[in-house]
Design a protein around this motif. Structure first.
Motif, mmCIF file in Angstrom:
data_model
loop_
_atom_site.group_PDB
_atom_site.id
_atom_site.type_symbol
_atom_site.label_atom_id
_atom_site.label_comp_id
_atom_site.label_asym_id
_atom_site.label_seq_id
_atom_site.Cartn_x
_atom_site.Cartn_y
_atom_site.Cartn_z
ATOM 1 N N LEU A 102 20.072 70.088 76.165
ATOM 2 C CA LEU A 102 21.194 70.961 75.825
ATOM 3 C C LEU A 102 21.028 71.534 74.419
ATOM 4 O O LEU A 102 21.389 72.690 74.161
ATOM 5 N N LEU A 103 20.472 70.750 73.527
ATOM 6 C CA LEU A 103 20.188 71.260 72.187
ATOM 7 C C LEU A 103 19.116 72.339 72.240
ATOM 8 O O LEU A 103 19.192 73.348 71.528
ATOM 9 N N TYR A 104 18.097 72.146 73.089
ATOM 10 C CA TYR A 104 17.074 73.174 73.281
ATOM 11 C C TYR A 104 17.695 74.480 73.759
ATOM 12 O O TYR A 104 17.291 75.576 73.362
ATOM 13 N N GLU A 105 18.691 74.338 74.634
ATOM 14 C CA GLU A 105 19.344 75.520 75.209
ATOM 15 C C GLU A 105 20.370 76.137 74.260
ATOM 16 O O GLU A 105 20.960 77.167 74.573
ATOM 17 N N GLY A 106 20.575 75.501 73.122
ATOM 18 C CA GLY A 106 21.537 76.030 72.163
ATOM 19 C C GLY A 106 22.979 75.815 72.570
ATOM 20 O O GLY A 106 23.879 76.535 72.118
ATOM 21 N N LEU A 107 23.216 74.822 73.431
ATOM 22 C CA LEU A 107 24.565 74.547 73.919
ATOM 23 C C LEU A 107 25.198 73.430 73.092
ATOM 24 O O LEU A 107 24.501 72.523 72.611
ATOM 25 N N PRO A 108 26.522 73.474 72.913
ATOM 26 C CA PRO A 108 27.189 72.430 72.124
ATOM 27 C C PRO A 108 27.072 71.077 72.817
ATOM 28 O O PRO A 108 27.232 70.962 74.028
ATOM 29 N N VAL A 109 26.789 70.060 72.031
ATOM 30 C CA VAL A 109 26.648 68.722 72.585
ATOM 31 C C VAL A 109 27.156 67.724 71.555
ATOM 32 O O VAL A 109 26.900 67.860 70.353
ATOM 33 N N GLU A 110 27.880 66.738 72.025
ATOM 34 C CA GLU A 110 28.421 65.712 71.143
ATOM 35 C C GLU A 110 27.293 64.805 70.687
ATOM 36 O O GLU A 110 26.488 64.316 71.477
ATOM 37 N N ARG A 111 27.229 64.614 69.352
ATOM 38 C CA ARG A 111 26.190 63.766 68.788
ATOM 39 C C ARG A 111 26.810 62.689 67.918
ATOM 40 O O ARG A 111 27.989 62.710 67.625
ATOM 41 N N GLU A 112 25.939 61.783 67.470
ATOM 42 C CA GLU A 112 26.394 60.674 66.632
ATOM 43 C C GLU A 112 27.127 61.211 65.407
ATOM 44 O O GLU A 112 26.639 62.088 64.707
ATOM 45 N N GLY A 113 28.342 60.715 65.161
ATOM 46 C CA GLY A 113 29.109 61.149 64.009
ATOM 47 C C GLY A 113 29.788 62.481 64.202
ATOM 48 O O GLY A 113 30.345 63.045 63.280
ATOM 49 N N ASP A 114 29.768 63.007 65.447
ATOM 50 C CA ASP A 114 30.338 64.329 65.713
ATOM 51 C C ASP A 114 31.166 64.278 66.991
ATOM 52 O O ASP A 114 30.843 64.907 67.991
ATOM 53 N N PRO A 115 32.254 63.521 66.988
ATOM 54 C CA PRO A 115 33.046 63.365 68.219
ATOM 55 C C PRO A 115 33.781 64.634 68.568
ATOM 56 O O PRO A 115 34.178 65.419 67.711
#
Length: 418
Positions: free
Chosen positions: A399-412
């Motif tokens: 999803l990051l490759y596709e430039g789509l928003p994704v929830e990551r560590e420290g980013d709820p």
């Protein structure tokens, strides 16, 4: 096909007059333009791939400087050197020929009686015609890959006019030059466009030596090619192309940072858009590949499956459902459990490798793994659990490759589980 020193040597207008003296291994060098060299000081203004002509007026019968000139021209990566013999230089000295052979710089002899103005006109005319072909084929490839139009019969006819057969199986190769602008800025007497030209000639020569006539185009700092495929040796050919391009760039432009993505092959011109999409994904994966700067789409593993999922929200939901609770725990407690779990799984649950990558103590890792199981309320010994977690991490990267928003560590996010 680029105008190379070998092609120039066999031009009907020249083949009876010009003679190769040395540097035969460089006959595949592409000629970008011609330059008559009147003084050694002018060498600094060359940008690469020029066919240089030397009358010898600068030497005043002292040809000892010729070896130095050859070395300087080789360092500027010119296509070759043509020495006009008969007036200022009666004969090219053996030591100059020997040095040209050592440097693989094509060294030619042209009699003084042959007018340089005619010779340069013949060569430059061929270059202009070749540039027109490249421009037309670049535009054609752009239409095939990026346009919504589907005039494939017209595309086939246009390509055939220049000797390209697009009815055969082809694959897309996408090369990203990460620091191309910085590289151009570092080079004296050149610019971004000239660097693009040098790369086009370099890669074009590599493929032409493999008898692969390829369409190509520049898209910002991406060089994109449509390369013919031999179905009998498809996999070996793809690997060989990637390795040849890698070695060619590293040998000629070693300060360039680049990555190569190779899409799958398709037998219909209308399917090349798929190969282009695949090459883009393979390129992104290549950036995460520590062993080599290229990736074949066929070796992309689960990313090939993810790439075919049209509804990306399904993937995002699976990712959040699988890892969301751990992500939120990290965000609320300033812990690094998600990172620890990801590295642990990437290292095949190898404790030694994991602690080395994370720079933590073995006891710290064991503590974190216990707490991860408690937060997830899942056992990391359960095979199905581990598979789901591994897929979730692959989805995150995709999803990051596709430039789509994704929830990551420290980013709820507001929609994630608590």
């Amino acid at each position: 096909m680029s105008i190379t020193c070998g092609i120039m040597l066999n031009m009907p207008e020249l083949k009876n007059d010009i003679r190769l003296l040395g540097g035969a291994k460089g006959l595949s060098n592409a000629i970008r333009w011609t330059h008559v060299l009147e003084s050694a000081d002018a060498i600094q203004f060359l940008v690469g791939n020029e066919l240089t002509f030397l009358t010898g007026i600068m030497f005043e019968e002292d040809t000892d400087q010729l070896v130095s000139v050859i070395e300087q021209l080789a360092s500027k990566q010119v296509a070759g050197l043509v020495i006009n013999t008969g007036k200022f230089i009666s004969k090219v000295p053996p030591k100059a020929i020997e040095r040209a052979n050592e440097l693989n710089l094509p060294l030619f002899e042209l009699p003084w009686a042959i007018r340089l103005v005619d010779v340069t006109k013949w060569i430059c005319t061929a270059i202009v015609e070749n540039d027109m072909e490249e421009s037309s084929m670049s535009y054609l490839l752009e239409k095939i890959l990026l346009s919504e139009e589907n005039h494939y019969e017209d595309y086939l006819y246009s390509a055939e006019f220049y000797g390209y057969d697009l009815s055969k199986p082809m694959r897309i190769v996408n090369i990203e030059f990460v620091n191309l602008q910085a590289y151009a800025d570092e080079q004296r007497h050149t610019n971004f466009i000239n660097c693009q030209h040098q790369i086009r000639y370099l890669i074009g020569n590599i493929l032409e030596q493999r008898s692969q006539k390829s369409l190509s185009m520049w898209k910002n700092n991406h060089f994109v090619l449509a390369v013919p495929v031999d179905l009998a040796h498809e996999l070996e050919q793809a690997e060989a192309i990637a390795v040849a391009i890698q070695k060619g760039i590293e040998s000629k432009m070693d300060s360039l940072t680049f990555y190569i993505g190779l899409g799958g092959y398709y037998e219909q011109i209308g399917q090349l858009k798929k190969s282009y999409t695949e090459a883009q994904l393979a390129l992104k994966l290549a950036k995460d590949n520590a062993q080599k700067p290229y990736m074949l789409y066929r070796n992309a593993g689960i990313y090939k499956f993810l790439n075919k999922v049209t509804d990306k929200t399904v993937m995002a939901e699976f990712y959040t459902e699988t890892l969301g609770v751990l992500l939120h725990y990290d965000a609320e407690n300033n812990t690094k459990f998600t990172e620890t779990l990801q590295v642990y799984l990437e290292e095949g649950e190898n404790t030694t490798n994991t602690i080395q990558r994370l720079y933590i103590h073995r006891n710290t890792l064991q503590y974190r793994l216990r707490r991860i199981e408690e937060v997830l309320q899942q056992s990391l010994k359960n095979t199905e659990v581990k598979i789901s977690l591994q897929i979730a991490f692959k989805i995150q990267k995709f999803l990051l490759y596709e430039g789509l928003p994704v929830e990551r560590e420290g980013d709820p996010t507001q929609n994630g589980p608590h």
